[in-house]
Design an enzyme around this catalytic site. Structure first.
Site, short mmCIF file in Angstrom:
data_model
loop_
_atom_site.label_atom_id
_atom_site.label_comp_id
_atom_site.label_asym_id
_atom_site.label_seq_id
_atom_site.Cartn_x
_atom_site.Cartn_y
_atom_site.Cartn_z
N TYR A 91 0.86 -1.19 0.00
CA TYR A 91 0.00 0.00 0.00
C TYR A 91 0.89 1.24 0.00
O TYR A 91 1.74 1.40 0.88
CB TYR A 91 -0.95 0.04 1.21
CG TYR A 91 -1.85 1.24 1.12
CD1 TYR A 91 -2.98 1.20 0.29
CD2 TYR A 91 -1.56 2.41 1.79
CE1 TYR A 91 -3.80 2.31 0.15
CE2 TYR A 91 -2.38 3.54 1.66
CZ TYR A 91 -3.49 3.49 0.83
OH TYR A 91 -4.29 4.59 0.68
N GLN A 137 -10.73 0.78 1.41
CA GLN A 137 -11.19 -0.14 0.36
C GLN A 137 -10.03 -0.90 -0.28
O GLN A 137 -10.18 -2.05 -0.71
CB GLN A 137 -12.03 0.58 -0.68
CG GLN A 137 -11.33 1.65 -1.49
CD GLN A 137 -11.43 3.03 -0.85
OE1 GLN A 137 -11.60 3.17 0.35
NE2 GLN A 137 -11.33 4.06 -1.68
N SER A 176 4.18 9.32 11.87
CA SER A 176 5.64 9.29 11.94
C SER A 176 6.15 10.02 13.17
O SER A 176 5.51 10.94 13.69
CB SER A 176 6.22 9.93 10.67
OG SER A 176 7.59 9.67 10.58
N GLN A 183 10.52 15.48 9.98
CA GLN A 183 9.46 14.55 10.39
C GLN A 183 8.16 15.29 10.67
O GLN A 183 7.08 14.77 10.41
CB GLN A 183 9.90 13.78 11.64
CG GLN A 183 10.95 12.72 11.37
CD GLN A 183 10.50 11.74 10.29
OE1 GLN A 183 10.99 11.78 9.17
NE2 GLN A 183 9.57 10.88 10.62
N HIS A 224 5.62 15.61 7.85
CA HIS A 224 4.89 14.44 7.38
C HIS A 224 3.39 14.61 7.58
O HIS A 224 2.60 14.25 6.71
CB HIS A 224 5.35 13.18 8.12
CG HIS A 224 6.40 12.40 7.40
ND1 HIS A 224 6.17 11.80 6.19
CD2 HIS A 224 7.68 12.11 7.72
CE1 HIS A 224 7.27 11.18 5.78
NE2 HIS A 224 8.20 11.35 6.69
N GLU A 265 10.38 5.63 16.66
CA GLU A 265 10.48 5.06 15.31
C GLU A 265 11.86 5.36 14.74
O GLU A 265 12.57 4.48 14.27
CB GLU A 265 9.39 5.67 14.42
CG GLU A 265 9.46 5.21 12.97
CD GLU A 265 8.54 6.00 12.07
OE1 GLU A 265 8.28 5.52 10.95
OE2 GLU A 265 8.07 7.10 12.44
N HIS A 266 12.24 6.64 14.76
CA HIS A 266 13.56 7.09 14.32
C HIS A 266 14.30 7.70 15.51
O HIS A 266 13.71 8.48 16.26
CB HIS A 266 13.46 8.17 13.24
CG HIS A 266 12.62 7.79 12.06
ND1 HIS A 266 11.29 8.16 11.94
CD2 HIS A 266 12.92 7.07 10.95
CE1 HIS A 266 10.82 7.71 10.79
NE2 HIS A 266 11.77 7.03 10.17
N ASP A 296 15.25 7.57 4.95
CA ASP A 296 13.97 7.65 4.24
C ASP A 296 14.13 7.37 2.76
O ASP A 296 13.20 6.90 2.11
CB ASP A 296 13.37 9.05 4.42
CG ASP A 296 12.46 9.14 5.63
OD1 ASP A 296 12.23 8.11 6.28
OD2 ASP A 296 11.99 10.25 5.94
N GLU A 336 1.20 -36.59 29.22
CA GLU A 336 0.21 -35.58 28.81
C GLU A 336 -1.14 -36.20 28.48
O GLU A 336 -2.09 -35.50 28.12
CB GLU A 336 0.72 -34.79 27.59
CG GLU A 336 1.88 -33.85 27.94
CD GLU A 336 2.25 -32.91 26.80
OE1 GLU A 336 2.93 -31.91 27.08
OE2 GLU A 336 1.87 -33.18 25.64
N HIS A 338 -0.33 -40.20 20.34
CA HIS A 338 1.04 -39.72 20.13
C HIS A 338 2.04 -40.81 20.52
O HIS A 338 3.01 -41.07 19.80
CB HIS A 338 1.30 -38.46 20.98
CG HIS A 338 0.72 -37.20 20.42
ND1 HIS A 338 -0.61 -37.01 20.28
CD2 HIS A 338 1.33 -36.06 19.97
CE1 HIS A 338 -0.83 -35.79 19.77
NE2 HIS A 338 0.34 -35.21 19.57
#
Length: 428
Positions: free
Chosen positions: A124, A186, A233, A255, A258, A322-323, A356, A410, A415
């Site tokens: 995506y 969607q 971000s 950043q 963003h 994140e960074h 990036d 068990e 088994h």
């Protein structure tokens, strides 16, 4: 920006809160759209593309002609830049390949592990005000190196029904099989269930807004894996007196632009750096085309002073950015001590922008504190580890009795029988 001096550990969780939003309403919208896409396929895709993107399309699959036209719309300079980035990303991700691991655990018992590609993956790529063709590189390249057979890409169309030419050019360059003009919830639903036009995939990758984020999380409840939970971000910079204030400010703003819900934080042991960086931020902010967006993010962000590096590192690990940029005389202390971060950038000449785009590392990273438990996208994200074993007659004799005892303990008699029958055969 909010200046905070020597916050106490018991207050860190409150101070470090992300500017997250309530997702209750979003979740209901996601569920409704997913249900329609599952039931009505392309009809539902068309309906919501018209509703959210303001365009009605006769065909959502990007044609070969559109891809050829896109190639002509991308400048040679940008093509060269993309090629440089592609080369570095390929080198770094190819180096992540691992060989088969094989061992004889007991005489006659051979075990090994091999990695196999995920056959069908969906990427995506957000469009809108910042068409992230760089994310195509970050996702399609490792998918191709891993050997994924089917790589499809969804990205929202503009008002004219087109996808940004740089996205199309990069996707074609990196070996994406099919590209679809579908965005938002969607798109994620289409890749989750499959429609008459969009293939169903086994794993979905890529960033997006709060709607896409919740849609991916909902997809993971419907039999499709996702790369990670990802939201707005974020960047945290540690800087001492060795840092260049204008550099630090530029990183924080990179950043902040963003999105309005991005968050940037400076942690420092120098009050001079804190003041100088703040001054530089407002100086540079005035010149940014995305000033309005960056300004809102800056309003949510923090400048934090602490007395010493140990406290600074503890606070950074608690935030789990994140960074994470380190500009320090004592950089080794932070490199060795960081436990929770998506990607780390070291020194005055290592801007976060490098990761990036073109240094080679991946920029698809865990946000919102998820770097405490998630890795960023890497080659293994597109692979599955499979284990194999082969046991000889000698091998089953060596471990058979232990298996029988454990199975019986068990209460799993079948088994035990599966081993006992073999051992009895061998004892004849």
């Amino acid at each position: 920006m909010n200046k905070i001096y020597n916050p106490q550990p018991e207050n860190w969780s409150e101070i470090l809160k992300r500017p997250t939003q309530t997702f209750t309403d979003v979740e209901e919208t996601v569920k409704q759209i997913f249900k329609e896409v599952e039931q009505k396929g392309d009809i539902a895709i068309s309906k919501y593309t018209s509703f959210f993107d303001g365009v009605s399309l006769d065909e959502i699959l990007v044609s070969e002609n559109e891809i050829e036209n896109a190639k002509n719309q991308v400048s040679n300079e940008l093509k060269n830049a993309i090629q440089l980035a592609k080369s570095n990303i390929e080198q770094f991700h190819s180096a992540q390949k691992t060989n088969k691991i094989e061992i004889e655990t007991t005489e006659g018992v051979s075990c090994w592990q091999e990695k196999r590609p995920i056959q069908k993956v969906g990427l995506y790529i957000p469009g809108g005000t910042a068409p992230l063709f760089s994310t195509v590189l970050m996702l399609a390249i490792p998918a191709k190196i891993a050997g994924c057979k089917e790589i499809i890409l969804c990205s929202p169309p503009d008002k004219n029904g087109n996808i940004n030419p740089a996205i199309l050019y990069t996707a074609n360059l990196c070996g994406v099989n099919k590209i679809y003009k579908v965005g938002g919830i969607q798109a994620i639903a289409g890749m989750t269930y499959g429609t008459e036009t969009i293939p169903q995939v086994f794993k979905i990758f890529g960033p997006g807004n709060q709607f896409v984020t919740i849609a991916k999380q909902y997809a993971s409840q419907n039999g499709v894996a996702i790369d990670m939970p990802a939201g707005p971000s974020e960047l945290l910079v540690y800087a001492d007196e060795s840092a260049v204030p204008s550099f630090v400010a530029s990183d924080l703003l990179s950043q902040a632009e963003h999105g309005k819900d991005s968050q940037v934080i400076l942690v420092t042991t120098s009050k001079n750096i804190l003041d100088d960086v703040e001054e530089e931020i407002y100086k540079q902010l005035k010149k940014l085309p995305r000033q309005e967006i960056a300004q809102v993010a800056i309003n949510n962000s923090k400048l934090i002073f602490v007395d010493n590096e140990v406290t600074a590192l503890d606070l950074i690990n608690e935030y789990a950015p994140e960074h994470f940029i380190v500009c320090s005389k004592n950089e080794a202390f932070f490199i060795d001590g960081i436990e929770n971060a998506g990607s780390v950038f070291i020194g005055n000449f290592t801007p976060e922008s490098a990761g990036d785009y073109a240094s080679g590392t991946n920029h698809t990273l865990p946000t919102n504190g998820y770097s405490k438990s998630y890795s960023g996208v890497n080659l293994d994200s597109f692979l599955k580890s499979m284990t194999f074993q082969k046991i000889s007659e000698k091998g089953i004799q060596n471990i058979g009795n232990a298996i029988e005892l454990m199975a019986e303990a068990e209460g799993l008699q079948a088994h035990k029988n599966a081993v006992a029958l073999r051992l009895n055969q061998l004892s004849k």
